[in-house]
Design an enzyme around this catalytic site. Structure first.
Site, short mmCIF file in Angstrom:
data_model
loop_
_atom_site.label_atom_id
_atom_site.label_comp_id
_atom_site.label_asym_id
_atom_site.label_seq_id
_atom_site.Cartn_x
_atom_site.Cartn_y
_atom_site.Cartn_z
CG HIS A 1 -2.08 -0.96 1.19
ND1 HIS A 1 -3.08 -0.81 1.98
CD2 HIS A 1 -2.21 -2.03 0.40
CE1 HIS A 1 -3.71 -1.95 1.76
NE2 HIS A 1 -3.46 -2.73 0.76
CE1 TYR B 1 -5.55 3.01 11.48
CE2 TYR B 1 -4.85 3.35 9.30
CZ TYR B 1 -4.60 2.81 10.42
OH TYR B 1 -3.61 1.83 10.57
N PRO C 1 -3.63 -0.93 18.80
CG PRO C 1 -5.92 -2.46 17.94
CD PRO C 1 -4.76 -1.55 19.19
CE LYS D 1 4.73 2.52 13.69
NZ LYS D 1 4.60 2.10 12.30
CE1 TYR E 1 -0.87 3.38 9.96
CE2 TYR E 1 0.14 2.52 7.54
CZ TYR E 1 -0.90 2.63 8.63
OH TYR E 1 -1.95 1.60 8.79
C1 PHB Z 1 -5.30 -4.72 10.01
O1 PHB Z 1 -5.33 -5.05 8.96
O2 PHB Z 1 -5.57 -5.80 11.08
C2 PHB Z 1 -4.97 -3.64 10.77
C3 PHB Z 1 -4.71 -2.40 9.86
C4 PHB Z 1 -4.56 -1.14 10.63
C5 PHB Z 1 -4.41 -1.05 11.91
C6 PHB Z 1 -4.66 -2.32 12.80
C7 PHB Z 1 -5.04 -3.60 12.07
O3 PHB Z 1 -3.95 0.06 12.20
#
Ligand code: PHB
Length: 394
Positions: A74, A203, A295, A299, A387
């Protein structure tokens, strides 16, 4: 059963398995003791984002054959504020770095297959593990397996047994400081047989609560909703989950999530936690045994990979060159990266979630911060740099 090895490893998650592999590549012998079965650890659904440096580490270790084929690279992420999405171009903002979406259990499957192909020793279903002797010269791991007592004598123990493991609590209380913060919300997460909502991770900051739309493949979506920490999963039939996902992810243009069969669902608590130092005598802590991040910053697995990268180098310097300096600086080196990730994960969590106790002032500060990261190139660049993951020291 009694055996001897150089490094006794507790836990067959990403940290323990990768450590064992990296040590093997340096000619150092290890044995892994894992309480669960192979099937269990391979099916545990966890995080899914690999930083550029984690992908590079797996590639250098010769572990990226399937990751290269199936990992989804990505170049950006989406930040949605109420009904509007904004793109952060990670690659452009960081001078060419990206993240790769590849489930943690896929990393675990690849590592187990490789360790077993290399005749590595992984003792699955070894229960009641206990560690002793690490304050002196003769560390040991004891356990019960198939009804028999087992003991592994080793030079060092690597505690890679997660937050609830036995290693960290075996350190005397006076020798360790614990930093802990529990957030007043959790994530309800599902895996669904449905195409992802978008090509990139989204997000969402929404007045109904945070949401996250990620994926595992072009056919499987990974979706999360902010919920109460004591939320009862039984009160969340699929129809209610989809209704809430639509409510939080729908944009003014009418984009939303694609529905499909729910393959898995669960609730994850949110906490920040750090144990300092990460070494006591001949015991090293790595991964979730030493630290937890919420999460939101993606990280967790990356910190585990970073820890064992540092640890494998320190142990290689010890065995090959009789140097102890890297062992002595292990904790300090890791904690520098850990605290950066702790701050970033806390920052993302604070910026994106609804805090039940927050008043109008807090809500407006949050909105201002969100507007800033999606409109200021410098603020966006700072988020992007964290990130994709900061570079490794060496
Ligand atoms: C996930 O794809 O499980 C995932 C992606 C981004 C995050 C946390 C989990 O910040």
């Amino acid at each position: 059963m009694r055996e001897r090895t150089q490094i006794g490893i507790v836990g067959a998650g990403p940290a323990g398995l990768l450590l064992s592999h990296l040590l093997h590549q340096q000619g150092i012998h290890s044995i892994i003791v894992e309480a669960r079965s192979r099937a269990y650890v391979e099916s545990r659904v966890r995080a899914g984002v690999l930083e550029q440096g984690s992908v590079d580490t797996l590639r250098e270790a010769g572990l990226d054959a399937r990751l290269r084929r199936e990992g989804l690279v990505h170049a950006g992420i989406q930040i949605q504020i109420e009904q509007e999405r904004h793109r952060l171009d990670l690659m452009e903002l960081t001078g060419g770095k990206a993240i790769t979406v590849y489930g943690q259990q896929e990393v675990v499957k690849d590592l187990i297959a490789r360790r077993l192909a290399d005749e590595g020793a992984i003792l699955f279903e070894a229960e009641h593990a206990a560690i002793r002797g690490f304050e002196g010269e003769a560390p040991r791991i004891t356990f019960t397996r198939a009804g028999a007592e087992g003991e592994i004598a080793c030079d060092f123990i690597a505690g890679c047994d997660g937050f609830h493991g036995v290693c960290r609590p075996s350190i005397p209380e006076s020798a360790i400081i614990l930093y802990d913060r529990i957030y007043p919300f959790a994530w309800l997460g599902i895996l669904a047989k449905a195409p992802p909502a978008s090509e990139e991770v989204i997000y969402v900051n929404h007045s109904r609560g945070f949401a996250l739309a990620s994926m595992r493949s072009q056919e499987v979506a990974r979706l999360h909703l902010q919920c109460r920490p004591d939320e009862d999963l039984a009160e969340w039939p699929a129809a209610r989950i989809w209704e809430e996902l639509h409510a939080r992810l729908r944009t003014a243009d009418g984009d939303t999530v694609h529905e499909g069969a729910v393959l898995e669902k669960g609730i994850t608590g949110m906490r920040s936690f750090v144990a300092e130092p990460m070494r006591h005598g001949r015991l090293f802590l790595a991964g979730d045994a030493a630290h937890i991040v919420p999460p939101t910053g993606a990280k967790g697995m990356n910190l585990a990979i970073a820890d064992v990268r540092v640890l494998s180098r320190a142990l290689a310097a010890h065995y090959r060159e009789n140097r102890s300096d890297l062992i002595d600086t292990y904790s300090q080196t890791c904690l520098k990266r850990v605290w950066r990730a702790e701050h970033f994960s806390w920052f993302m969590t604070a910026m994106l979630h609804n805090f039940p106790s927050e008043d109008g002032f807090g809500r407006r500060l949050q909105r201002s911060q969100l507007d800033y990261v999606v409109s200021s190139r410098e603020a966006g660049r700072s988020l992007a740099e964290n990130y994709v993951g900061l570079p490794f020291a060496a």
